[in-house]
Design an enzyme around this catalytic site. Structure first.
Site, short mmCIF file in Angstrom:
data_model
loop_
_atom_site.label_atom_id
_atom_site.label_comp_id
_atom_site.label_asym_id
_atom_site.label_seq_id
_atom_site.Cartn_x
_atom_site.Cartn_y
_atom_site.Cartn_z
N LYS A 271 101.10 -25.05 17.94
CA LYS A 271 99.91 -25.24 17.13
C LYS A 271 100.31 -25.42 15.66
CE LYS A 271 97.14 -21.86 19.80
NZ LYS A 271 96.01 -22.69 20.27
N ARG A 345 94.45 -20.59 31.01
CA ARG A 345 93.99 -20.86 32.37
C ARG A 345 95.08 -20.58 33.40
NH1 ARG A 345 92.63 -26.82 30.58
NH2 ARG A 345 92.31 -25.56 28.71
#
Length: 507
Positions: A271, A345
Site C-alpha cells: 500500500k 478474505r
C-alpha cells in the site's frame, strides 16, 4: 469507566440535565422544544428559567442538541437542557452522548428522567454516556486537559424497573469499549500473539467461556494454509482464536467470524503510506466478534456462540506470499493469489470453511474491515450487508437499526460469479469486475458450505473508525458491530434454529 447509578433521592446537584422533547410549540423558526416533566423535582425557579431559556435560544428538542443555562449564583449552577427528539431509545442515546461531552469538565452530573419512562430510555441514555465518555491514550494526558466527569446519577421514579436495562447497557458498553481498546492499540505492540492473549484474558473473567488458541504448528498440522500464507511475511506468526459460549439451555448455535489482520502493509502488493496509516484497525472484525461473545456470556444469553478470529500480520518481506501463488485452504479449496492486499478474505475463508465443516452451526456471520469499496458505496457510517437469506438479512438490519449502527443490504449478482474462476485454481482472490465489496462477499460465500443459505457478511471497513466525534462515537476505533451482534444474538436466543420464534415453533 464512568460510574452511572440510578436513584430516587432528590439532592440538589451542581450540574443538572433536563430533557427537552420535540413539542408542539411553534415559533418564527418552526417547531420548538418542550421541557419534559421528570422524576427529578426541580424547584419552580429552575423550571421557569429553563422554560424562558428554551424559548430564547429556540431549542428544537432535537436528539443530542444541548443548550447550557448558566446560573453562577444559584444551585444548580448549570442546567443542561438536552434534546431527546421523539424520546425513543435512539433519542436518549444521543442525549446521553451530548451530556457526556457537555459535562466533561464537571465531576458529576444528575439527569432527570420522566416518570414511568420506558426502560429502553435508560439503556439508550447509559450507552450514550458510557460510549461518548470513552478515552484511549498511550501518552499521559495533562491534568488540565483530562476530562473530569466521573459519575452520573439518573433520577427515576423507581430504581427496580430500570436496573435490568442499566445492566444490559453496561455489558454492551464494556464489550464495545473492549473492541475499541483492542482496535486502537498501536500495531507495534499488537502482534497476533498479543491480541490472542488479550482476548483470552478478557474471557477469563466470565465463567462459561472457553478459549482455544491455535499457534503456527497447529495451524500447519490442521491445514489452515491461507492464514499461514498471509502471516508468512512477518516475524510475528499468526494465530487462530476460537472463543466459545455454550449455555446448556441454548437452542441455536451461531458462529461469528472476524477478520484479524493486526497490521496490513498490503504485502508484496504494498500500500502507499497513507493507505497504511490506520491499518491497526484492520482487526476490527475480530475484536467485534470476540467482544460480542463476551457480552453474550456477561448477559447469560441462552444462545450458543462460537467466535473465530484468524489473526495475522500482512507484511512485505523475503518470506511473504506472492502474487501468483496458489493457496490451499482448510478443507481443500484453492485460491490463486492475484493481489496480496486482498488478504482479509483469505484468512476469513479458512475460518469459515472450518466452521462449515466442523462446528455444526445453525447460522454463520462474518465481520470484516474488508474493502475500501464499501466506503465508496456507503460512506463512513453504514456497513455493507450481504446474504442470500432474507430473514437473516432482515434480522441483522433490524438489530443494527436498534443499536444505532446502520447497514445497507447489497446485491450479489449471479452473472458476476464467473469472474472468480481461476485458470489454475478453484478461485481468484481479486477480480477486474470493479465491484470490490460485492466480489469479496461472493468470494467468501464459496466457503460457507452447507451454511450458504444461513450466512451473512458485514463489510464494516469505514464504520470501524471515526475521524471525528459523532454522537456516541469518539475519534478513533468505534467498536462497530458489537452492539448490532448483541442485539441480534438476543433475538436469536428466542428463536428456534429455523429462525421461527420459539412460541410459533412449539405450536
Amino acid at each position: 469507566m464512568l460510574e452511572i447509578r440510578l436513584a430516587v433521592e432528590q439532592t440538589v446537584p451542581d450540574t443538572l440535565a433536563l430533557p427537552v422533547g420535540k413539542g408542539a410549540r411553534t415559533g418564527e423558526s418552526g417547531p420548538g422544544g418542550e421541557l419534559l416533566p421528570t422524576a427529578y423535582a426541580a424547584d419552580r425557579a429552575v423550571r421557569e428559567e429553563a422554560l424562558a431559556f428554551i424559548s430564547d435560544v429556540e431549542h428544537t428538542g432535537g436528539a443530542g442538541v444541548v443548550h447550557t443555562l448558566a446560573r453562577p449564583l444559584a444551585s444548580p449552577r448549570r442546567v443542561l437542557l438536552t434534546g431527546v427528539g421523539a424520546g425513543d431509545e435512539a433519542g436518549w442515546r444521543a442525549a446521553g452522548a451530548a451530556i457526556a461531552r457537555s459535562a466533561r469538565q464537571q465531576p458529576s452530573v444528575t439527569v432527570g428522567l420522566p416518570a414511568a419512562v420506558d426502560p429502553a430510555a435508560v439503556r439508550g441514555l447509559a450507552e450514550g454516556l458510557w460510549l461518548a465518555a470513552y478515552r484511549f491514550r498511550v501518552a499521559t494526558e495533562p491534568p488540565d486537559k483530562a476530562p473530569k466527569l466521573a459519575s452520573v446519577t439518573i433520577v427515576v421514579d423507581e430504581t427496580g424497573r430500570y436496573e435490568p436495562a442499566l445492566a444490559v447497557a453496561r455489558a454492551v458498553a464494556e464489550a464495545t469499549m473492549l473492541a475499541r481498546d483492542l482496535t486502537n492499540t498501536p500495531s507495534d505492540r499488537k502482534s497476533p500473539a498479543w491480541l490472542a492473549e488479550r482476548i483470552r484474558e478478557a474471557a477469563a473473567s466470565h465463567p462459561g467461556l472457553s478459549v482455544v488458541v491455535r499457534e503456527p504448528e497447529q495451524l500447519t498440522a490442521e491445514g489452515f494454509n491461507a492464514i499461514l500464507a498471509v502471516g508468512n511475511g512477518s516475524v510475528r506468526p499468526p494465530r487462530l482464536v476460537e472463543l466459545s459460549w455454550q449455555p446448556p439451555q441454548a437452542r441455536t448455535h451461531v458462529v461469528l467470524v472476524g477478520k484479524g489482520i493486526t497490521f496490513d502493509t498490503g504485502g508484496i502488493c504494498i500500500k502507499p503510506r497513507d493507505g497504511m496509516r490506520l491499518m491497526r484497525k484492520d482487526m476490527g472484525g475480530a475484536a467485534a466478534v470476540a467482544a460480542a461473545t463476551i457480552a453474550a456470556a456477561a448477559l447469560n444469553l441462552p444462545v450458543r456462540v462460537t467466535a473465530l478470529a484468524p489473526l495475522a500480520e500482512n507484511m512485505a518481506s523475503g518470506t511473504a506470499y506472492r502474487p501468483g501463488d496458489v493457496v490451499r485452504h482448510y478443507g481443500g479449496m484453492t485460491t490463486e493469489v492475484l493481489n496480496t492486499d486482498a488478504e482479509g478474505r483469505l484468512v476469513l475463508a479458512d475460518a469459515m470453511a472450518y466452521a462449515a465443516r466442523h462446528l455444526d452451526a445453525d447460522l454463520l456471520v462474518d465481520l470484516a474491515t474488508l474493502t475500501g469499496a464499501q466506503s465508496v458505496a456507503l460512506g463512513k457510517r453504514t456497513a455493507a450487508l450481504y446474504s442470500d437469506s432474507d430473514p437473516l438479512a432482515e434480522a441483522l438490519a433490524e438489530a443494527a437499526t436498534a443499536a444505532g449502527e446502520r447497514v445497507w443490504r447489497m446485491p450479489m449478482p449471479d452473472d458476476y460469479r464467473d469472474a472468480l474462476d481461476s485458470d489454475v485454481a478453484d478461485l481468484v482472490n481479486s477480480t477486474q469486475v470493479g465491484a470490490g465489496s460485492v466480489m469479496a462477499a461472493m468470494y467468501l460465500r464459496e466457503f460457507a458450505g452447507t451454511l450458504r443459505d444461513r450466512w451473512a457478511h458485514l463489510d464494516m471497513s469505514a464504520p470501524a473508525w471515526a475521524d471525528s466525534p459523532d454522537r456516541e462515537l469518539v475519534k478513533g476505533a468505534t467498536g462497530w458491530g458489537v452492539r448490532t451482534l448483541v442485539r441480534w444474538l438476543d433475538r436469536v436466543a428466542g428463536e428456534a434454529p429455523s429462525g421461527v420464534p420459539v412460541e410459533a415453533a412449539a405450536s
